[in-house]
Design a protein around this motif. Structure first.
Motif, PDB file in Angstrom:
ATOM      1  N   ARG A  55     -11.042 -14.369   5.764  1.00 13.21           N
ATOM      2  CA  ARG A  55     -10.154 -13.611   6.623  1.00 13.21           C
ATOM      3  C   ARG A  55      -9.155 -14.554   7.272  1.00 13.21           C
ATOM      4  O   ARG A  55      -9.399 -15.750   7.406  1.00 13.21           O
ATOM      5  CB  ARG A  55     -10.914 -12.848   7.710  1.00 13.21           C
ATOM      6  CG  ARG A  55     -11.537 -13.708   8.792  1.00 13.21           C
ATOM      7  CD  ARG A  55     -12.339 -12.851   9.750  1.00 13.21           C
ATOM      8  NE  ARG A  55     -13.008 -13.672  10.764  1.00 13.21           N
ATOM      9  CZ  ARG A  55     -13.959 -13.211  11.572  1.00 13.21           C
ATOM     10  NH1 ARG A  55     -14.354 -11.935  11.486  1.00 13.21           N
ATOM     11  NH2 ARG A  55     -14.503 -14.010  12.464  1.00 13.21           N
ATOM     12  N   VAL A  93      -6.659 -10.032   8.443  1.00 13.63           N
ATOM     13  CA  VAL A  93      -6.531  -9.596   7.061  1.00 13.63           C
ATOM     14  C   VAL A  93      -7.690 -10.222   6.290  1.00 13.63           C
ATOM     15  O   VAL A  93      -7.923 -11.425   6.399  1.00 13.63           O
ATOM     16  CB  VAL A  93      -5.185 -10.017   6.450  1.00 13.63           C
ATOM     17  CG1 VAL A  93      -5.093  -9.558   4.992  1.00 13.63           C
ATOM     18  CG2 VAL A  93      -4.030  -9.432   7.259  1.00 13.63           C
ATOM     19  N   GLY A 150      -5.423  -8.689  -0.027  1.00  6.04           N
ATOM     20  CA  GLY A 150      -5.857  -8.568   1.353  1.00  6.04           C
ATOM     21  C   GLY A 150      -5.883  -7.134   1.851  1.00  6.04           C
ATOM     22  O   GLY A 150      -5.140  -6.275   1.359  1.00  6.04           O
ATOM     23  N   GLN A 161      -6.200  -5.062   5.749  1.00 10.42           N
ATOM     24  CA  GLN A 161      -6.157  -5.266   7.198  1.00 10.42           C
ATOM     25  C   GLN A 161      -7.335  -4.584   7.868  1.00 10.42           C
ATOM     26  O   GLN A 161      -7.610  -3.402   7.611  1.00 10.42           O
ATOM     27  CB  GLN A 161      -4.850  -4.707   7.774  1.00 10.42           C
ATOM     28  CG  GLN A 161      -4.751  -4.767   9.286  1.00 10.42           C
ATOM     29  CD  GLN A 161      -4.569  -6.182   9.800  1.00 10.42           C
ATOM     30  OE1 GLN A 161      -3.747  -6.935   9.269  1.00 10.42           O
ATOM     31  NE2 GLN A 161      -5.306  -6.546  10.856  1.00 10.42           N
TER      32      GLN A 161
END
Length: 116
Positions: A38, A92, A109, A111
């Motif tokens: 992340r 993300v 990615g 969110q």
């Protein structure tokens, strides 16, 4: 060429849960290690968890006991179950595949926002 597609992100309240999925194209998934990272705003990308081709798992201290990584080789999918989410988990989230030749592939990615 391997493509990775993450899904499952969204907005959740503190203490809530989300399950992220990452689907890989191609035929090398079952022989590859899978990782979840992340990156929060203004922060470096952080390794959260990985699972080897044999199913061995490892977690960062920041998520140990709250996040669980798993894989389904029949579906070419790796999951990240995230429980007891905190505001600091906002970021993300990316999946990464590392094949047996140590080639690295990233997803685009997804969110995750933790907010009340």
């Amino acid at each position: 060429q391997v493509q990775l597609v993450e899904s499952g992100g969204g907005l959740v309240q503190p203490g809530g849960s989300l399950r992220l999925s990452c689907v890989a194209s191609g035929s090398i998934f079952s022989s590859s290690a899978m990782h979840w990272y992340r990156q929060g705003s203004g922060k470096e990308r952080e390794l959260l968890a990985y699972i080897t081709r044999f199913g061995t798992t490892h977690y960062a201290d920041s998520v140990k006991g709250r996040f669980t990584i798993s894989r389904d080789n029949a579906e070419n999918t790796v999951y990240l179950q995230m429980n007891n989410l905190k505001v600091d988990d906002t970021a993300v989230y990316y999946c990464q595949l590392v094949d047996t030749s140590l080639n690295i592939y990233w997803g685009q990615g997804t969110q995750v926002t933790v907010s009340s």
